[in-house]
Scaffold this motif. Structure first.
Motif, PDB file in Angstrom:
ATOM      1  N   SER A  30       0.852  -1.187   0.000  1.00 14.88           N
ATOM      2  CA  SER A  30       0.000   0.000   0.000  1.00 14.88           C
ATOM      3  C   SER A  30       0.887   1.236   0.000  1.00 14.88           C
ATOM      4  N   ILE A  31       0.231   2.385  -0.029  1.00 17.52           N
ATOM      5  CA  ILE A  31       0.951   3.669   0.011  1.00 17.52           C
ATOM      6  C   ILE A  31       0.396   4.492   1.158  1.00 17.52           C
ATOM      7  N   ASN A  32       1.278   4.964   2.016  1.00 15.17           N
ATOM      8  CA  ASN A  32       0.858   5.858   3.094  1.00 15.17           C
ATOM      9  C   ASN A  32       0.843   7.297   2.577  1.00 15.17           C
ATOM     10  N   THR A  33       1.585   8.167   3.200  1.00 14.45           N
ATOM     11  CA  THR A  33       1.544   9.567   2.799  1.00 14.45           C
ATOM     12  C   THR A  33       2.112   9.775   1.403  1.00 14.45           C
ATOM     13  N   MET A  34       1.423  10.606   0.625  1.00 14.27           N
ATOM     14  CA  MET A  34       1.890  11.027  -0.700  1.00 14.27           C
ATOM     15  C   MET A  34       1.985  12.544  -0.684  1.00 14.27           C
ATOM     16  N   GLY A  35       2.909  13.090  -1.455  1.00 14.51           N
ATOM     17  CA  GLY A  35       3.053  14.534  -1.402  1.00 14.51           C
ATOM     18  C   GLY A  35       3.748  15.116  -2.613  1.00 14.51           C
ATOM     19  N   TRP A  36       3.729  16.426  -2.655  1.00 13.76           N
ATOM     20  CA  TRP A  36       4.403  17.188  -3.701  1.00 13.76           C
ATOM     21  C   TRP A  36       5.362  18.178  -3.043  1.00 13.76           C
ATOM     22  N   TYR A  37       6.533  18.276  -3.623  1.00 12.63           N
ATOM     23  CA  TYR A  37       7.544  19.230  -3.220  1.00 12.63           C
ATOM     24  C   TYR A  37       7.976  19.981  -4.471  1.00 12.63           C
ATOM     25  N   HIS A  98       5.350   7.347   0.381  1.00  9.72           N
ATOM     26  CA  HIS A  98       5.814   6.429   1.414  1.00  9.72           C
ATOM     27  C   HIS A  98       5.114   5.090   1.159  1.00  9.72           C
ATOM     28  N   ILE A  99       5.876   4.147   0.641  1.00  9.87           N
ATOM     29  CA  ILE A  99       5.309   2.890   0.164  1.00  9.87           C
ATOM     30  C   ILE A  99       5.575   1.781   1.176  1.00  9.87           C
ATOM     31  N   VAL A 100       4.543   0.978   1.385  1.00 10.20           N
ATOM     32  CA  VAL A 100       4.596  -0.089   2.386  1.00 10.20           C
ATOM     33  C   VAL A 100       4.774  -1.429   1.693  1.00 10.20           C
ATOM     34  N   PHE A 101       5.709  -2.207   2.216  1.00  4.04           N
ATOM     35  CA  PHE A 101       6.002  -3.528   1.664  1.00  4.04           C
ATOM     36  C   PHE A 101       5.767  -4.604   2.722  1.00  4.04           C
ATOM     37  N   HIS A 102       5.543  -5.825   2.247  1.00  3.88           N
ATOM     38  CA  HIS A 102       5.530  -6.979   3.151  1.00  3.88           C
ATOM     39  C   HIS A 102       6.940  -7.230   3.641  1.00  3.88           C
ATOM     40  N   GLY A 103       7.033  -7.496   4.946  1.00  2.00           N
ATOM     41  CA  GLY A 103       8.297  -7.955   5.505  1.00  2.00           C
ATOM     42  C   GLY A 103       8.216  -9.443   5.787  1.00  2.00           C
ATOM     43  N   LYS A 104       8.970  -9.897   6.767  1.00  2.00           N
ATOM     44  CA  LYS A 104       8.914 -11.299   7.149  1.00  2.00           C
ATOM     45  C   LYS A 104       7.675 -11.559   7.988  1.00  2.00           C
ATOM     46  N   GLY A 105       6.971 -12.614   7.689  1.00  2.00           N
ATOM     47  CA  GLY A 105       5.779 -12.934   8.456  1.00  2.00           C
ATOM     48  C   GLY A 105       4.753 -11.831   8.359  1.00  2.00           C
ATOM     49  N   TRP A 106       4.347 -11.295   9.518  1.00  2.00           N
ATOM     50  CA  TRP A 106       3.342 -10.235   9.528  1.00  2.00           C
ATOM     51  C   TRP A 106       3.957  -8.846   9.499  1.00  2.00           C
ATOM     52  N   ASP A 107       5.286  -8.776   9.420  1.00  5.77           N
ATOM     53  CA  ASP A 107       5.958  -7.479   9.453  1.00  5.77           C
ATOM     54  C   ASP A 107       5.679  -6.652   8.203  1.00  5.77           C
ATOM     55  N   ARG A 108       5.715  -5.368   8.393  1.00  2.00           N
ATOM     56  CA  ARG A 108       5.615  -4.420   7.284  1.00  2.00           C
ATOM     57  C   ARG A 108       6.754  -3.423   7.427  1.00  2.00           C
ATOM     58  N   TYR A 109       7.196  -2.862   6.309  1.00  3.46           N
ATOM     59  CA  TYR A 109       8.171  -1.786   6.385  1.00  3.46           C
ATOM     60  C   TYR A 109       7.853  -0.765   5.304  1.00  3.46           C
TER      61      TYR A 109
END
Length: 124
Positions: A30-37, A98-109
């Motif tokens: 998924s994607i958390n915060t998105m923004g423009w600079y 800010h993109i969210v990835f699967h980590g090990k098991g139930w972890d996310r990063y």
């Protein structure tokens, strides 16, 4: 691998409008915060606006009432509608996500990704 593709920049007269888009592609959760600079000529990069996954928006004062940030999570895309453009809005505009990835098991990063930048020039 994640890619961000920006589009919509260009040359516009003062008072005109542009709409920037930034689409994320790749394999992620998924994607958390998105923004423009933006980075004006000869100046440092500065925040324009951000939008959280829940829809909370933060904007710099100079664009309030003129720029609108929005997102379409089905398309993994963030938009910046820019109205009443002024010469001082001239800059290279970058999207950040800010993109969210699967980590090990139930972890996310989460990792931050930036677009390649698109030039916006406001001039008569």
């Amino acid at each position: 691998q994640v890619q961000l593709v920006e589009s919509g920049g260009g040359l516009v007269q003062p008072g005109g409008s542009l709409r920037l888009s930034c689409a994320a592609s790749g394999s992620f959760l998924s994607i958390n915060t998105m923004g423009w600079y933006r980075q004006p000529p000869g100046k440092q990069r500065e925040l324009v606006a951000t939008i959280t996954r829940g829809g909370r928006i933060d904007s710099t004062d100079s664009v309030l009432g003129r720029f609108t940030i929005s997102r379409d999570d089905a398309r993994n895309t963030v938009y910046l509608q820019m109205n009443s453009l002024k010469p001082e809005d001239t800059a290279v505009y970058y999207c950040a996500t800010h993109i969210v990835f699967h980590g090990k098991g139930w972890d996310r990063y989460e990792r931050e990704y930036w677009g390649q930048g698109t030039q916006v020039t406001v001039s008569s």
